[in-house]
Design a protein around this motif. Structure first.
Motif, PDB file in Angstrom:
ATOM      1  N   ALA A  26     -24.019  27.072  22.336  1.00 28.51           N
ATOM      2  CA  ALA A  26     -24.912  25.959  22.676  1.00 28.51           C
ATOM      3  C   ALA A  26     -24.335  25.120  23.808  1.00 28.51           C
ATOM      4  O   ALA A  26     -25.049  24.741  24.741  1.00 28.51           O
ATOM      5  CB  ALA A  26     -25.153  25.092  21.450  1.00 28.51           C
ATOM      6  N   VAL A  27     -23.049  24.842  23.761  1.00 30.10           N
ATOM      7  CA  VAL A  27     -22.416  24.043  24.806  1.00 30.10           C
ATOM      8  C   VAL A  27     -22.388  24.812  26.127  1.00 30.10           C
ATOM      9  O   VAL A  27     -22.621  24.243  27.197  1.00 30.10           O
ATOM     10  CB  VAL A  27     -20.994  23.613  24.371  1.00 30.10           C
ATOM     11  N   SER A  28     -22.109  26.109  26.061  1.00 28.43           N
ATOM     12  CA  SER A  28     -21.977  26.888  27.302  1.00 28.43           C
ATOM     13  C   SER A  28     -23.278  26.966  28.091  1.00 28.43           C
ATOM     14  O   SER A  28     -23.253  27.171  29.299  1.00 28.43           O
ATOM     15  CB  SER A  28     -21.463  28.291  27.001  1.00 28.43           C
ATOM     16  N   LEU A  29     -24.401  26.784  27.435  1.00 31.98           N
ATOM     17  CA  LEU A  29     -25.679  26.804  28.140  1.00 31.98           C
ATOM     18  C   LEU A  29     -25.838  25.611  29.077  1.00 31.98           C
ATOM     19  O   LEU A  29     -26.588  25.672  30.044  1.00 31.98           O
ATOM     20  CB  LEU A  29     -26.838  26.836  27.147  1.00 31.98           C
ATOM     21  N   PHE A  30     -25.124  24.520  28.796  1.00 34.42           N
ATOM     22  CA  PHE A  30     -25.252  23.305  29.591  1.00 34.42           C
ATOM     23  C   PHE A  30     -24.124  23.136  30.601  1.00 34.42           C
ATOM     24  O   PHE A  30     -24.106  22.157  31.329  1.00 34.42           O
ATOM     25  CB  PHE A  30     -25.329  22.087  28.673  1.00 34.42           C
ATOM     26  N   VAL A  31     -23.193  24.081  30.615  1.00 30.39           N
ATOM     27  CA  VAL A  31     -22.094  24.019  31.580  1.00 30.39           C
ATOM     28  C   VAL A  31     -22.576  24.664  32.872  1.00 30.39           C
ATOM     29  O   VAL A  31     -23.125  25.767  32.856  1.00 30.39           O
ATOM     30  CB  VAL A  31     -20.854  24.763  31.043  1.00 30.39           C
ATOM     31  N   PRO A  32     -22.390  24.007  33.998  1.00 27.99           N
ATOM     32  CA  PRO A  32     -22.825  24.609  35.262  1.00 27.99           C
ATOM     33  C   PRO A  32     -22.016  25.874  35.546  1.00 27.99           C
ATOM     34  O   PRO A  32     -20.840  25.954  35.226  1.00 27.99           O
ATOM     35  CB  PRO A  32     -22.547  23.526  36.308  1.00 27.99           C
ATOM     36  N   SER A  33     -22.661  26.846  36.107  1.00 26.89           N
ATOM     37  CA  SER A  33     -21.962  28.101  36.400  1.00 26.89           C
ATOM     38  C   SER A  33     -21.260  27.981  37.742  1.00 26.89           C
ATOM     39  O   SER A  33     -21.679  28.557  38.741  1.00 26.89           O
ATOM     40  CB  SER A  33     -22.919  29.287  36.367  1.00 26.89           C
ATOM     41  N   GLY A  34     -20.204  27.188  37.753  1.00 24.18           N
ATOM     42  CA  GLY A  34     -19.428  26.949  38.963  1.00 24.18           C
ATOM     43  C   GLY A  34     -18.295  27.951  39.089  1.00 24.18           C
ATOM     44  O   GLY A  34     -18.144  28.876  38.291  1.00 24.18           O
ATOM     45  N   THR A  35     -17.493  27.745  40.088  1.00 21.81           N
ATOM     46  CA  THR A  35     -16.384  28.659  40.332  1.00 21.81           C
ATOM     47  C   THR A  35     -15.062  28.108  39.819  1.00 21.81           C
ATOM     48  O   THR A  35     -14.052  28.793  39.912  1.00 21.81           O
ATOM     49  CB  THR A  35     -16.247  28.931  41.848  1.00 21.81           C
ATOM     50  N   SER A  36     -15.058  26.910  39.272  1.00 22.15           N
ATOM     51  CA  SER A  36     -13.807  26.368  38.751  1.00 22.15           C
ATOM     52  C   SER A  36     -13.422  27.096  37.464  1.00 22.15           C
ATOM     53  O   SER A  36     -14.278  27.582  36.723  1.00 22.15           O
ATOM     54  CB  SER A  36     -13.920  24.868  38.492  1.00 22.15           C
TER      55      SER A  36
END
Length: 187
Positions: free
Chosen positions: A137-147
């Motif tokens: 659930a949390v990972s869906l709201f994390v931006p798919s950035g390169t960090s």
């Protein structure tokens, strides 16, 4: 009756397997035309969550004092959850026209099973579903950035060639297997 049948019944494995099939098939059916890594993560999370509810029996004291060596059976149970969840998702996705790489499914299934093992060890077997579901659930709201932080937090959605996602899944799988195998479900 043999010990394997008794173990399967005490952990509600037949019901969990049926729920795993229905849940995974339902996720695939809803997203069959646009099957992607997010739907795979949802299907695997659902599969692992329904199977992880049986990571402890009705009597934890009986589990701890049984004459049988429980660590081997605990590890086998956790590994079986990952293998069956991954195999069902791999099989279901073959029904459609698009597919996600098998390496992503294997990585995610192992990591989610490790999270289930950690949850069962810390909160009890009946709560084995909590950590996989919470992380998904949390990972869906994390931006798919390169960090690296973004890649670790959203490891379920990362491509196969992302080292941070792979290492996160490996560490979670090993930690969960070690914890659950060694201590079992919390009382």
């Amino acid at each position: 009756m043999r010990w394997a049948a008794l173990y399967a019944r005490s952990r509600q494995l037949p019901a969990a397997f049926g729920a795993l099939l229905v849940a995974t098939s339902g996720v695939w059916f809803l997203g069959r035309d646009s099957w992607n890594a997010i739907l795979v993560a949802l299907a695997l999370t659902t599969a692992v969550a329904v199977a992880a509810t049986g990571l402890s029996g009705q009597d934890p004291d009986l589990d701890r004092t049984a004459a049988l060596p429980w660590p081997v059976r605990r590890f086998a149970h956790l590994a079986l959850i990952a293998i069956v969840a991954g195999a069902v998702v791999l099989g279901v996705q073959e029904l459609g026209s698009s597919a996600v790489a098998a390496s992503i499914i294997v990585r995610d299934a192992a990591g989610l099973a490790g999270l289930a093992g950690l949850a069962a060890t810390t909160a009890g077997g009946q709560f084995g579903w909590t950590l996989p579901l919470a992380w998904a659930a949390v990972s869906l709201f994390v931006p798919s950035g390169t960090s690296t932080t973004d890649q670790v937090a959203a490891w379920l959605r990362q491509p196969a060639e992302t080292p941070a996602a792979t290492w996160t899944a490996v560490i979670l799988a090993i930690a969960g297997a070690f914890a659950y195998t060694g201590w079992g479900g919390r009382r």
